[in-house]
Design a protein around this motif. Structure first.
Motif, mmCIF file in Angstrom:
data_model
loop_
_atom_site.group_PDB
_atom_site.id
_atom_site.type_symbol
_atom_site.label_atom_id
_atom_site.label_comp_id
_atom_site.label_asym_id
_atom_site.label_seq_id
_atom_site.Cartn_x
_atom_site.Cartn_y
_atom_site.Cartn_z
ATOM 1 N N PHE A 5 26.366 30.950 -68.260
ATOM 2 C CA PHE A 5 25.091 31.510 -68.704
ATOM 3 C C PHE A 5 25.344 32.435 -69.880
ATOM 4 C CE2 PHE A 5 23.936 31.391 -63.944
ATOM 5 C CZ PHE A 5 23.536 30.066 -64.031
ATOM 6 N N TYR A 6 24.530 32.300 -70.926
ATOM 7 C CA TYR A 6 24.705 33.100 -72.143
ATOM 8 C C TYR A 6 23.440 33.855 -72.526
ATOM 9 C CZ TYR A 6 22.327 29.019 -74.077
ATOM 10 O OH TYR A 6 21.429 28.008 -74.305
ATOM 11 N N GLY A 7 22.345 33.647 -71.803
ATOM 12 C CA GLY A 7 21.071 34.254 -72.180
ATOM 13 C C GLY A 7 20.459 35.056 -71.054
ATOM 14 N N THR A 8 19.215 34.783 -70.757
ATOM 15 C CA THR A 8 18.489 35.566 -69.754
ATOM 16 C C THR A 8 19.131 35.488 -68.374
ATOM 17 O OG1 THR A 8 16.977 33.717 -69.340
ATOM 18 C CG2 THR A 8 16.287 35.376 -70.982
ATOM 19 N N LEU A 9 19.844 34.413 -68.081
ATOM 20 C CA LEU A 9 20.489 34.286 -66.768
ATOM 21 C C LEU A 9 21.722 35.174 -66.615
ATOM 22 C CD1 LEU A 9 19.959 30.492 -66.218
ATOM 23 C CD2 LEU A 9 19.080 32.316 -64.740
ATOM 24 N N TRP A 36 30.639 28.180 -80.296
ATOM 25 C CA TRP A 36 29.175 28.224 -80.189
ATOM 26 C C TRP A 36 28.700 29.631 -80.523
ATOM 27 C CZ3 TRP A 36 26.239 23.931 -78.631
ATOM 28 C CH2 TRP A 36 26.977 22.847 -78.149
ATOM 29 N N ARG A 37 27.512 29.716 -81.143
ATOM 30 C CA ARG A 37 26.908 30.994 -81.515
ATOM 31 C C ARG A 37 25.543 31.105 -80.848
ATOM 32 N NH1 ARG A 37 23.685 32.224 -86.173
ATOM 33 N NH2 ARG A 37 23.993 30.070 -86.812
ATOM 34 N N ARG A 38 25.238 32.275 -80.279
ATOM 35 C CA ARG A 38 23.947 32.524 -79.611
ATOM 36 C C ARG A 38 22.919 32.932 -80.655
ATOM 37 N NH1 ARG A 38 25.250 35.650 -74.931
ATOM 38 N NH2 ARG A 38 26.172 37.015 -76.465
ATOM 39 N N THR A 45 11.357 34.594 -76.482
ATOM 40 C CA THR A 45 12.203 35.780 -76.350
ATOM 41 C C THR A 45 13.580 35.442 -75.815
ATOM 42 O OG1 THR A 45 11.462 36.287 -74.098
ATOM 43 C CG2 THR A 45 10.176 37.220 -75.917
ATOM 44 N N TYR A 46 13.858 34.184 -75.604
ATOM 45 C CA TYR A 46 15.144 33.770 -75.040
ATOM 46 C C TYR A 46 15.976 33.022 -76.088
ATOM 47 C CZ TYR A 46 12.119 29.713 -74.101
ATOM 48 O OH TYR A 46 11.223 28.683 -74.207
ATOM 49 N N PRO A 47 17.281 32.826 -75.803
ATOM 50 C CA PRO A 47 18.165 32.238 -76.801
ATOM 51 C C PRO A 47 18.514 30.767 -76.552
ATOM 52 C CG PRO A 47 19.494 33.256 -75.145
ATOM 53 C CD PRO A 47 18.046 33.459 -74.722
ATOM 54 N N ALA A 48 19.271 30.271 -77.495
ATOM 55 C CA ALA A 48 19.958 28.988 -77.396
ATOM 56 C C ALA A 48 21.330 29.202 -78.028
ATOM 57 C CB ALA A 48 19.186 27.899 -78.133
ATOM 58 N N VAL A 49 22.194 28.225 -77.909
ATOM 59 C CA VAL A 49 23.472 28.277 -78.611
ATOM 60 C C VAL A 49 23.554 27.099 -79.567
ATOM 61 C CG1 VAL A 49 24.827 29.600 -76.936
ATOM 62 C CG2 VAL A 49 24.647 27.119 -76.679
ATOM 63 N N VAL A 50 24.194 27.338 -80.696
ATOM 64 C CA VAL A 50 24.417 26.291 -81.685
ATOM 65 C C VAL A 50 25.910 26.266 -82.019
ATOM 66 C CG1 VAL A 50 22.085 26.360 -82.666
ATOM 67 C CG2 VAL A 50 23.857 27.857 -83.600
ATOM 68 N N ARG A 51 26.389 25.093 -82.363
ATOM 69 C CA ARG A 51 27.811 24.968 -82.690
ATOM 70 C C ARG A 51 28.152 25.801 -83.918
ATOM 71 N NH1 ARG A 51 30.487 21.151 -79.636
ATOM 72 N NH2 ARG A 51 29.136 19.626 -78.620
ATOM 73 N N SER A 52 29.315 26.447 -83.839
ATOM 74 C CA SER A 52 29.812 27.264 -84.939
ATOM 75 C C SER A 52 31.325 27.369 -84.789
ATOM 76 C CB SER A 52 29.195 28.653 -84.909
ATOM 77 O OG SER A 52 29.826 29.496 -85.854
ATOM 78 N N ALA A 53 32.045 26.855 -85.747
ATOM 79 C CA ALA A 53 33.505 26.824 -85.653
ATOM 80 C C ALA A 53 34.131 28.209 -85.542
ATOM 81 C CB ALA A 53 34.085 26.090 -86.862
ATOM 82 N N VAL A 54 33.451 29.228 -86.041
ATOM 83 C CA VAL A 54 34.056 30.563 -86.084
ATOM 84 C C VAL A 54 33.489 31.537 -85.043
ATOM 85 C CG1 VAL A 54 34.649 30.356 -88.526
ATOM 86 C CG2 VAL A 54 32.445 31.330 -87.871
ATOM 87 N N CYS A 106 14.090 21.640 -79.565
ATOM 88 C CA CYS A 106 14.083 23.102 -79.389
ATOM 89 C C CYS A 106 14.158 23.783 -80.753
ATOM 90 C CB CYS A 106 15.267 23.521 -78.524
ATOM 91 S SG CYS A 106 15.285 25.277 -78.120
ATOM 92 N N PRO A 107 13.186 24.647 -81.067
ATOM 93 C CA PRO A 107 13.132 25.272 -82.398
ATOM 94 C C PRO A 107 14.051 26.487 -82.536
ATOM 95 C CG PRO A 107 11.256 25.973 -81.104
ATOM 96 C CD PRO A 107 12.028 25.003 -80.246
ATOM 97 N N VAL A 108 15.348 26.239 -82.705
ATOM 98 C CA VAL A 108 16.287 27.352 -82.834
ATOM 99 C C VAL A 108 16.151 28.006 -84.203
ATOM 100 C CG1 VAL A 108 17.926 26.375 -81.195
ATOM 101 C CG2 VAL A 108 18.184 25.879 -83.617
#
Length: 136
Positions: A5-9, A36-38, A45-54, A106-108
């Protein structure tokens, strides 16, 4: 299955409402998701994660959850998220876990998301909506 879990959970109160008795048993432990980046979800008001090499995203890892708990998580995450299995790190050790990632619809955004800010600004209203069965 174990879940990351990386967000509200991450929040104990949210987890308790979603998972009931499974929320703290088995216990959650700090974990990291590399690559991954949050980010915030637009209009939410909640997040998602997107791929990010760094990037590395900090969160929590559950122990094994029951099938009913996994079903509750899937319902909570809804159609904006897809379940993916990823490697997460717990104290330097790689562990496979389920993680909900944004579906193509999902509109990140590119704006970072922070649990402390969410707790201060949005948690109270979010919890009220969650108790009524409405998240958006």
């Amino acid at each position: 299955m174990r879940f990351f879990f990386y967000g509200t959970l991450i929040d104990d109160d949210v987890r308790a409402l979603v998972l009931g008795t499974q929320a703290t048993r088995p216990e959650v432990v700090p974990a990291e998701l590399a690559g991954w980046r949050r980010v915030s979800v637009r209009g939410r008001t909640y997040p998602a994660v997107v791929r990010s090499a760094v990037a590395t995203t900090h969160g929590v890892l559950t122990g094994e959850l029951s099938d009913s708990a996994a079903a509750a998580l899937t319902a909570y995450e809804g159609p904006e998220y897809d379940l993916l299995e990823c490697a997460v790190s717990v104290s330097g050790e790689a562990v496979t876990a389920g993680i909900f990632v944004p579906a193509p619809s999902c509109p990140v955004s590119v704006r970072p998301w922070d649990i402390g800010t969410w707790r201060r600004l949005h948690k109270r209203a979010f919890m009220a909506r969650l108790k009524r069965g409405n998240l958006v």
